[in-house]
Design a protein around this motif. Structure first.
Motif, mmCIF file in Angstrom:
data_model
loop_
_atom_site.group_PDB
_atom_site.id
_atom_site.type_symbol
_atom_site.label_atom_id
_atom_site.label_comp_id
_atom_site.label_asym_id
_atom_site.label_seq_id
_atom_site.Cartn_x
_atom_site.Cartn_y
_atom_site.Cartn_z
ATOM 1 N N ALA A 188 0.787 -1.148 0.140
ATOM 2 C CA ALA A 188 0.043 0.106 0.186
ATOM 3 C C ALA A 188 0.883 1.117 -0.145
ATOM 4 O O ALA A 188 1.796 1.281 0.586
ATOM 5 N N HIS A 189 0.536 2.129 -0.914
ATOM 6 C CA HIS A 189 1.494 3.457 -0.996
ATOM 7 C C HIS A 189 0.530 4.714 -0.951
ATOM 8 O O HIS A 189 -0.345 4.656 -1.647
ATOM 9 N N CYS A 196 6.310 8.652 -0.945
ATOM 10 C CA CYS A 196 5.204 8.199 -0.209
ATOM 11 C C CYS A 196 5.159 8.527 1.270
ATOM 12 O O CYS A 196 6.322 8.647 1.856
ATOM 13 N N VAL A 224 4.229 6.890 3.832
ATOM 14 C CA VAL A 224 4.522 5.791 4.823
ATOM 15 C C VAL A 224 5.953 5.901 4.980
ATOM 16 O O VAL A 224 7.146 5.895 4.481
ATOM 17 N N HIS A 268 9.030 3.782 3.973
ATOM 18 C CA HIS A 268 9.016 3.614 2.516
ATOM 19 C C HIS A 268 9.793 4.891 1.989
ATOM 20 O O HIS A 268 10.525 4.687 1.034
ATOM 21 N N MET A 286 11.228 5.597 -1.465
ATOM 22 C CA MET A 286 10.275 5.893 -2.446
ATOM 23 C C MET A 286 9.862 7.431 -2.379
ATOM 24 O O MET A 286 8.969 8.142 -1.773
HETATM 25 CU CU LIG Z 1 4.835 3.476 0.381
#
Ligand SMILES: [Cu+2]
Ligand SMILES: *[C@@H]1O[C@H](CO)[C@@H](O)[C@H](O)[C@H]1NC(C)=O
Ligand SMILES: *[C@@H]1O[C@H](CO)[C@@H](O)[C@H](O)[C@H]1NC(C)=O
Ligand SMILES: *[C@@H]1O[C@H](CO)[C@@H](O)[C@H](O)[C@H]1NC(C)=O
Ligand SMILES: *[C@@H]1O[C@H](CO)[C@@H](O)[C@H](O)[C@H]1NC(C)=O
Length: 619
Positions: free
Chosen positions: A513-514, A586, A588, A591, A596
C-alpha cells in the motif's frame, strides 16, 4: 501530593498566564470567528521540539485519576511509558487555528537530546513565493541543528483542514505532528450552509502507536524481523487498549476521547490521518452518517457515506447531524493493514448525557455500510473511490490537455547493496531470505531509490555533483541497468513553469500500500482503478491506447495525498504554476526512508531565502 489538582489551583491563584502553562491552544487570540473583510492577524507560536517521555512524572496518577491525564506536560498516549518526540510536551502537538490570510509565525527551538536536526513541514499548504518554508531538510532547507532556532513564516492562504509534521527522520511517527486549520468567513465558504457549528475542538487526529520507538521498529524491519508495527491507535493522542496495573492489582486505562454535540445541530468535524507507517483507519460514528464536504482542504459536492478510509496525510471535512436520541455513541477508528488487529473508539456525547457513561453498543464490533476510499480498491460492496467525487468550486483552470506525462512505477525490489538492507557478500537476499530472517525490499519509483542530497536543492542545487542526479532518461543513457544494481540517486524531473503535468502512478504489486504526497500543489484526481493483478506501465499504456483508461476532465476532485490502489493506477493533473523543488513521496515513513521519493523541480523564480535560514555544517 496525591494528585495535581492542587498545583493547577495554585497556578490559578498566582494568575500564571505564560504560554508554558497555556494548556488549551484554543485560547490563542487567532482562534476566532472569521469574517469577510476583517483585518488579518499575525499569529505567533513558540515551539520547543524535544525528546521526551509519555507517562512521565507530569502525569501523576494518570490513568487512575483521569484528570491527571490532562495536566500540562502529561502525554498519556495509551498509558504506556516510552520515548516520544514532542512540541511543547504534547501529543498531538499544538493546534494552529487561524483565519484565511492571517500570517503564521512559528518559532521552532530544536532542543533534541541526541543532536538530531529538525524541519517542520506544513502539509497541504503550497508555500507559493515562500518555498524556503516548506520544511524538508536537504530539499528546501538545511536542518535546524540541535540547540538552534528557526522561525517559519508564511501566509495562511489556503483554507481548509491541513496539518504540520516533522520531515526529519522518523520524528513525525514518534509524535511531531498537529493540526493546521484555516477557516473562512461564512460567505467565502462554499459549503457553509451545510453546517451550524465549526467548533475548534472538533478536530480529530488519528495515528497508530507502537511500544518501541519508530526508529527501533524500522531497524528491526530493515535488518531482521519486524517488531510489532502497531500496538494500538490514538484518537487525538489517546489510546484505551492498554491496561495499566499497579502493585496493589488495581488497573485502569486512559479514558476515551470525547466530542460534545447538542441535539438538532449540524457539526463540521475535521479528520486528519496521521498514520506513521503501513496503517490506515476506517472512521465512522455509530448511528450517524458522514457528509463529506472537503478533502485535503478542497471542497467537494457533498457526499453521504457511512465510513471513510483515512490514510496518512488525508484530511476529510465532514458534517455530522446530531439528530439521534441524546446519549453516547462510539466514534470508531478501525485499523487496517499493519493495524488490522486494533480498533480504537472515542465517544460522541450529546448534551444532557451523564458524565462517566459510555455507549451501550459493543465497542469491538466493526462498523459496516457504505465506504469512501476503500484500501483494497474493491468497489463491489458499496465502496466509492475518491476520484468519483466532484469538486464543489467553479473550474479555475483548463487541464483537459496535458503538456507532459510522467509514468511513475511504485515497486518494492530486491537489490543487494541498496539502502544497506542486504550486504552483497555477508547476507545477500539469496542467502538471507530463506532463513528465520525475512527480507525487506527496497521501495522504488521507476526502479530508483531516492537519495537525499547533502545540501538543500532549493538554495544549493548547483553544488550537487552532476553524477548524483538521475532520472529514467539519464540512467538509460548511462547504460546503468537498475534491474540488477541498486540505483540510489537524486531522482529528479524538471517541469517548465505553467505546463499542464499529468502524473500516472502505477502500483505494480497487489500487496504493497502506498500513499503518495506531492508538496507545493493540490492536484486534480482524474482517474484511479484497481486492476487485480501485477500491473505495469506497459499494461497501462496499452489500455490507454485502446481508449480503455477513463479520465474525468470535468470537475475532478482535488487532493494532495493519494492512496494508489494496489495493483492499479492513479492519474493526477496540475498546472505547474508554483516554481520550486517539491518532494513527491510515499507518506509511509519507512517507505520514504527506503527510497520511495523523488523531486519535482518546477522551473521559475523562487522567493529569496530569509536571512536566518539554517546553514548546513559542512559549508
Ligand atoms: Cu509506500
Ligand atoms: C496481585 O495479583 C497477583 C497475580 O494474580 C498475585 O500473585 C498478587 O499476590 C496480587 N497482589 C496483591 C497485592 O493482591
Ligand atoms: C470484493 O468484495 C466482495 C464482497 O466482500 C467479495 O465477494 C469479492 O471476492 C471481492 N473481490 C476481490 C477481487 O477481492
Ligand atoms: C537457502 O538458500 C541457499 C542458497 O540458495 C540454499 O543453498 C539453501 O538450501 C536454502 N535453505 C533452505 C532451508 O531452503
Ligand atoms: C524495473 O525493473 C523491473 C525488473 O526488476 C522491470 O520489469 C521493470 O520494467 C522496470 N521498470 C521500469 C519503469 O523501468
Amino acid at each position: 501530593m496525591e494528585s495535581a489538582y492542587m498545583l493547577v489551583f495554585v497556578l490559578g491563584l498566582l494568575g500564571v498566564a505564560s504560554t508554558d502553562f497555556l494548556i488549551n491552544d484554543l485560547d490563542h487570540p487567532c482562534v476566532r470567528k472569521c469574517k469577510t473583510g476583517q483585518k488579518p492577524m499575525t499569529c505567533e507560536y513558540d515551539w520547543t521540539v524535544e525528546s521526551y517521555l509519555s507517562m512521565s512524572r507530569a502525569c501523576y496518577q494518570c490513568p487512575f485519576n483521569e484528570f491527571d491525564c490532562h495536566l500540562p506536560h502529561c502525554i498519556p498516549m495509551a498509558g504506556y511509558m516510552r520515548p516520544v518526540y514532542s512540541v511543547n510536551r504534547r501529543l498531538p502537538g499544538p493546534s494552529i487555528q487561524v483565519c484565511e490570510n492571517d500570517v503564521i509565525v512559528v518559532k521552532v527551538r530544536n532542543r533534541m537530546q541526541n543532536e538530531e536536526g529538525e524541519g517542520i513541514h506544513w502539509h497541504g499548504l503550497h508555500m507559493r513565493n515562500a518555498q524556503h518554508m516548506d520544511g524538508v531538510p536537504h530539499i528546501t532547507q538545511c536542518p535546524i541543528s540541535a540547540g538552534h532556532d528557526f522561525t517559519y513564516k508564511f501566509e495562511a492562504n489556503l483554507p481548509g483542514t491541513h496539518w504540520w509534521h516533522s520531515h526529519a527522520g522518523n520524528h513525525r511517527s514518534d509524535g511531531l505532528f498537529g493540526p493546521i486549520i484555516i477557516r473562512q468567513s461564512e460567505k467565502d465558504d462554499i459549503n457553509s450552509d451545510l453546517y451550524d457549528k465549526d467548533d475548534p475542538s472538533h478536530v480529530i487526529t488519528i495515528i497508530e502507536w507502537t511500544k518501541a520507538m519508530s526508529s527501533t521498529v524500522d531497524l528491526s524491519l530493515f535488518h531482521a524481523v519486524q517488531m510489532s508495527p502497531c500496538d494500538g491507535i490514538l484518537i487525538n493522542g489517546k489510546g484505551t487498549n492498554h491496561v495499566v496495573t499497579r502493585p496493589d492489582n488495581t488497573s485502569a486505562s486512559v479514558g476515551h476521547h470525547l466530542m460534545y454535540v447538542k441535539k438538532g445541530l449540524r457539526y463540521r468535524f475535521r479528520v486528519i490521518g496521521a498514520a506513521a507507517n503501513v496503517a490506515a483507519f476506517i472512521f465512522s460514528i455509530d448511528n450517524h452518517r458522514l457528509k463529506v464536504i472537503a478533502m485535503d482542504g478542497a471542497p467537494v459536492t457533498p457526499f453521504d457515506v457511512d465510513r471513510i478510509t483515512v490514510f496518512s496525510g488525508d484530511r476529510y471535512d465532514i458534517v455530522v447531524t446530531a439528530d439521534q436520541r441524546p446519549t453516547n455513541y462510539w466514534i470508531r477508528v478501525a485499523g487496517l493493514l499493519d493495524c488490522f488487529r486494533h480498533q480504537e473508539v472515542g465517544i460522541l456525547r450529546y448534551a444532557g448525557t451523564p458524565k462517566g457513561t459510555v455507549p451501550r453498543a459493543d465497542r469491538t464490533r466493526r462498523a459496516e455500510g457504505s465506504l469512501l476510499n476503500p484500501f483494497d480498491g474493491n468497489l463491489s460492496h458499496d465502496a466509492t473511490f475518491i476520484s468519483e467525487l466532484t469538486d464543489a468550486e467553479e473550474k479555475r483552470d483548463d487541464l483537459s490537455h496535458a503538456d507532459v506525462t510522467h509514468y511513475l512505477e511504485l515497486n518494492g525490489v530486491w537489490r543487494n547493496g541498496a539502502k544497506g538492507l542486504h550486504h552483497p557478500v555477508f547476507y545477500p537476499y539469496e542467502r538471507a531470505s530463506n532463513t528465520t530472517y525475512t527480507d525487506t525490499p527496497v521501495t522504488v519509483i521507476n526502479n530508483i531509490s531516492f537519495a537525499f542530497p547533502e545540501v538543500p536543492l532549493l538554495s544549493h542545487w548547483q553544488d550537487v555533483k552532476p553524477s548524483s542526479w538521475c532520472n529514467e532518461d539519464s540512467l538509460r543513457k548511462s547504460g546503468k541497468n537498475c534491474m540488477y544494481v541498486a540505483c540510489d540517486c537524486i531522482h529528479r524531473i524538471d517541469i517548465k513553469e505553467n505546463q499542464v503535468v499529468e502524473l500516472v502512478f502505477i502500483n505494480i504489486l497487489d500487496v504493497l500500500a502506498h500513499q503518495m504526497h506531492l508538496h507545493g500543489y493540490t492536484t486534480e484526481i482524474i482517474g484511479m482503478a484497481k486492476m487485480y493483478k501485477y500491473f505495469t506501465i506497459e499494461d497501462f499504456k496499452r489500455l490507454d491506447a485502446e481508449g480503455k483508461i477513463k479520465r474525468n476532465l470535468k470537475n475532478a476532485p482535488r487532493k494532495d495525498s493519494f492512496m494508489v490502489p494496489q495493483g492499479g493506477y492513479l492519474i493526477l493533473r496540475f498546472r505547474a504554476n508554483n516554481p520550486g523543488w517539491w518532494l513527491l513521496h510515499c507518506h509511509v515513513d519507512y517507505h520514504l526512508k527506503l527510497g520511495m521519493g523523488m523531486v519535482i523541480h518546477v522551473e521559475g523564480d523562487m522567493a529569496p531565502p530569509p536571512a536566518d535560514m539554517p546553514k548546513c555544517t559542512n559549508f
